[in-house]
Every structure is written in C-alpha cells, then in structure tokens.
Design a protein around this motif. Structure first.
Motif, PDB file in Angstrom:
ATOM      1  N   THR A 169       0.833  -1.210   0.000  1.00  0.00           N
ATOM      2  CA  THR A 169       0.000   0.000   0.000  1.00  0.00           C
ATOM      3  C   THR A 169       0.865   1.256   0.000  1.00  0.00           C
ATOM      4  O   THR A 169       0.629   2.190  -0.783  1.00  0.00           O
ATOM      5  CB  THR A 169      -0.919   0.002   1.232  1.00  0.00           C
ATOM      6  OG1 THR A 169      -1.731  -1.177   1.224  1.00  0.00           O
ATOM      7  CG2 THR A 169      -1.816   1.230   1.229  1.00  0.00           C
ATOM      8  N   PHE A 170       1.863   1.304   0.869  1.00  0.00           N
ATOM      9  CA  PHE A 170       2.767   2.454   0.904  1.00  0.00           C
ATOM     10  C   PHE A 170       3.530   2.579  -0.411  1.00  0.00           C
ATOM     11  O   PHE A 170       3.787   3.696  -0.892  1.00  0.00           O
ATOM     12  CB  PHE A 170       3.746   2.328   2.075  1.00  0.00           C
ATOM     13  CG  PHE A 170       3.106   2.517   3.412  1.00  0.00           C
ATOM     14  CD1 PHE A 170       2.061   3.406   3.586  1.00  0.00           C
ATOM     15  CD2 PHE A 170       3.536   1.787   4.518  1.00  0.00           C
ATOM     16  CE1 PHE A 170       1.458   3.584   4.824  1.00  0.00           C
ATOM     17  CE2 PHE A 170       2.946   1.950   5.760  1.00  0.00           C
ATOM     18  CZ  PHE A 170       1.902   2.850   5.915  1.00  0.00           C
ATOM     19  N   GLY A 171       3.911   1.420  -1.001  1.00  0.00           N
ATOM     20  CA  GLY A 171       4.601   1.467  -2.283  1.00  0.00           C
ATOM     21  C   GLY A 171       3.734   2.062  -3.378  1.00  0.00           C
ATOM     22  O   GLY A 171       4.227   2.811  -4.235  1.00  0.00           O
ATOM     23  N   LEU A 172       2.440   1.763  -3.365  1.00  0.00           N
ATOM     24  CA  LEU A 172       1.532   2.323  -4.367  1.00  0.00           C
ATOM     25  C   LEU A 172       1.363   3.832  -4.192  1.00  0.00           C
ATOM     26  O   LEU A 172       1.299   4.579  -5.179  1.00  0.00           O
ATOM     27  CB  LEU A 172       0.170   1.631  -4.273  1.00  0.00           C
ATOM     28  CG  LEU A 172       0.119   0.192  -4.795  1.00  0.00           C
ATOM     29  CD1 LEU A 172      -1.237  -0.432  -4.491  1.00  0.00           C
ATOM     30  CD2 LEU A 172       0.388   0.150  -6.298  1.00  0.00           C
ATOM     31  N   ILE A 173       1.292   4.284  -2.940  1.00  0.00           N
ATOM     32  CA  ILE A 173       1.212   5.732  -2.692  1.00  0.00           C
ATOM     33  C   ILE A 173       2.474   6.415  -3.202  1.00  0.00           C
ATOM     34  O   ILE A 173       2.420   7.483  -3.843  1.00  0.00           O
ATOM     35  CB  ILE A 173       1.010   5.996  -1.192  1.00  0.00           C
ATOM     36  CG1 ILE A 173      -0.336   5.429  -0.732  1.00  0.00           C
ATOM     37  CG2 ILE A 173       1.095   7.483  -0.886  1.00  0.00           C
ATOM     38  CD1 ILE A 173      -0.555   5.487   0.766  1.00  0.00           C
ATOM     39  N   TRP A 174       3.615   5.825  -2.938  1.00  0.00           N
ATOM     40  CA  TRP A 174       4.889   6.360  -3.413  1.00  0.00           C
ATOM     41  C   TRP A 174       4.919   6.368  -4.941  1.00  0.00           C
ATOM     42  O   TRP A 174       5.376   7.334  -5.566  1.00  0.00           O
ATOM     43  CB  TRP A 174       6.011   5.495  -2.841  1.00  0.00           C
ATOM     44  CG  TRP A 174       7.399   5.994  -3.073  1.00  0.00           C
ATOM     45  CD1 TRP A 174       7.780   7.135  -3.702  1.00  0.00           C
ATOM     46  CD2 TRP A 174       8.614   5.344  -2.657  1.00  0.00           C
ATOM     47  NE1 TRP A 174       9.151   7.240  -3.723  1.00  0.00           N
ATOM     48  CE2 TRP A 174       9.679   6.169  -3.083  1.00  0.00           C
ATOM     49  CE3 TRP A 174       8.875   4.165  -1.986  1.00  0.00           C
ATOM     50  CZ2 TRP A 174      11.004   5.826  -2.859  1.00  0.00           C
ATOM     51  CZ3 TRP A 174      10.202   3.831  -1.753  1.00  0.00           C
ATOM     52  CH2 TRP A 174      11.249   4.654  -2.178  1.00  0.00           C
ATOM     53  N   LEU A 175       4.410   5.306  -5.559  1.00  0.00           N
ATOM     54  CA  LEU A 175       4.401   5.200  -7.023  1.00  0.00           C
ATOM     55  C   LEU A 175       3.567   6.313  -7.652  1.00  0.00           C
ATOM     56  O   LEU A 175       3.998   6.961  -8.619  1.00  0.00           O
ATOM     57  CB  LEU A 175       3.877   3.822  -7.424  1.00  0.00           C
ATOM     58  CG  LEU A 175       3.930   3.428  -8.902  1.00  0.00           C
ATOM     59  CD1 LEU A 175       4.175   1.930  -9.020  1.00  0.00           C
ATOM     60  CD2 LEU A 175       2.628   3.778  -9.601  1.00  0.00           C
ATOM     61  N   VAL A 176       2.377   6.548  -7.109  1.00  0.00           N
ATOM     62  CA  VAL A 176       1.515   7.615  -7.642  1.00  0.00           C
ATOM     63  C   VAL A 176       2.188   8.973  -7.476  1.00  0.00           C
ATOM     64  O   VAL A 176       2.131   9.829  -8.373  1.00  0.00           O
ATOM     65  CB  VAL A 176       0.142   7.586  -6.941  1.00  0.00           C
ATOM     66  CG1 VAL A 176      -0.698   8.799  -7.335  1.00  0.00           C
ATOM     67  CG2 VAL A 176      -0.605   6.301  -7.279  1.00  0.00           C
TER      68      VAL A 176
END
Length: 222
Positions: A169-176
């Motif tokens: 989840t944190f990785g997806l926020i970082w990706l966006v």
C-alpha cells in the motif's frame, strides 16, 4: 581584548564589507565555509539501511509464524482455509508488477517521460489487483470466523501477510507520487534516484512475497 573579539575582527578581515553588520559578516563567513555534498550517495546508502531493517522485521514475523503456525486451538488450519488457485493468481499479479516496473526503468534510461509514467501506472494496476485479492481473502476468512483472534496460527498469519500488504500500500502511494513528480519536473536526477529507490523497494516486496507464498501457503497445504 577577548578571544571572541579577535575572532570577529579576523572574520571581518577575511570577508569583504558590503555594508553588513558584524553578525551578518560572521554568518556570511560560515555560509562560505560550507562544503558541497555529493547528491544521491547518502540517499541510496540510507535506503539500503532501511531495507536491511525491513528484512529484520520480516525475519521476526517469519520466525513468529514458524513458532505459532501449528497452534490451531482446535480451529481450522491452512488446508481448510487457503484457496491455492486464488493465491497463485495473487502471486502472478505481484510478479507481473515487478516485470512492468522493469519496463518503467528501461523507459527512464531512454529518457521517455510518457513511457515511464505509462509503465508505472501499469505497475500500480497490478499492485492494486494484488491488494484487492488480499483484502478479499482477509474478509472471507474473518466472515468464516477465522480472524486473527481465533488462534496463534491465524494471529501469525494475519501479522505476516498483513504487514506485507501494508508495505505494498505504501509502495503504491509512493508510485503515484512519482508519476506526478515525473510529469511535473521530468526525469531530473532527483526523480531518477527516487525511481531507483522505489525499484529496490518493489522488488524487495516481491522477494518477501515469494517467501510468504512458499513458507505459508505451499508448505501449509502439504
């Protein structure tokens, strides 16, 4: 004459007077005395240290599962709870996301902003699919009464798999966030360095999940 007064006069002798006060001249001296720091090196070192600390966290969670994985408290075990085809599909989603992130890095090396953003978004799509399947699995288990409070096995299972899902989840926020930054500022050195850090993080999560899939799901079904 005090030592501080002598130091102040020395400073004023070394720095040209442009109508500044003595305190401003001293501040200017110290500003000029600062040395350059190479950008990026400390960031990557710090990120590697963070990954090593994350390895310790997952190592403890795997150890806890190894100890508690057989404590079913007269409740259901892995064979009754796990749907291996669904978990295999979930694993494929995360592995596909790792491949598409590799394409994003190739597009970055070619200097293609649009290509980098496109492959990052595709990676995010597969990551969302992974999370969606995991949330469905957790919801299904809880509805069947197999929540983390049911047994030591389920406590360790939810802790390990849930921690990994939180990282995704944190990785997806970082990706966006990076998709937006690349669109606004392009592939500047700072953004390339951030993309490299996220690449390490994302592939690290893939490796951890392979361990989860093997140690928790496959061995649990045997």
């Amino acid at each position: 004459m005090t030592a501080n007064t002598a130091d102040a006069r020395t400073v004023s002798a070394q720095v040209p007077d442009h109508g500044l006060s003595q305190e401003q001249l001293q501040e200017a001296f110290y500003d000029l005395d600062e040395h350059d720091h190479p950008e990026g090196g400390s960031t990557m070192l710090g990120f590697w240290i963070y990954l090593m600390s994350d390895c310790l966290i997952f190592a403890m969670l795997f150890a806890a599962y190894g100890v508690l994985g057989g404590n079913f408290a007269a409740g259901p075990g892995p064979k009754e709870l796990f749907e291996l085809p669904l978990i295999a599909l979930n694993t494929a989603m995360l592995l596909f996301s790792s491949i598409t992130y590799g394409f994003a890095m190739l597009a970055m090396e070619k200097g293609s902003v649009k290509g980098t953003q496109l492959w990052l978004l595709v990676t995010g799509f597969f990551g969302l699919c992974f999370l969606g399947i995991e949330i469905y699995e957790f919801t299904h288990l809880i509805m069947e009464g197999a929540g983390p409070w049911r047994s030591g096995f389920l406590t360790a299972f939810f802790s390990l798999v849930g921690t990994h899902g939180l990282h995704v989840t944190f990785g997806l926020i970082w990706l966006v966030t990076l998709v937006i930054q690349v669109g606004m500022k392009g592939l500047i050195p700072a953004n390339k360095r951030r993309l490299m850090c996220l690449s390490l993080f994302w592939h690290f999560l893939d490796v951890i999940w392979i361990g989860v899939f093997t140690f928790v799901y496959l061995m649990g079904m045997l």
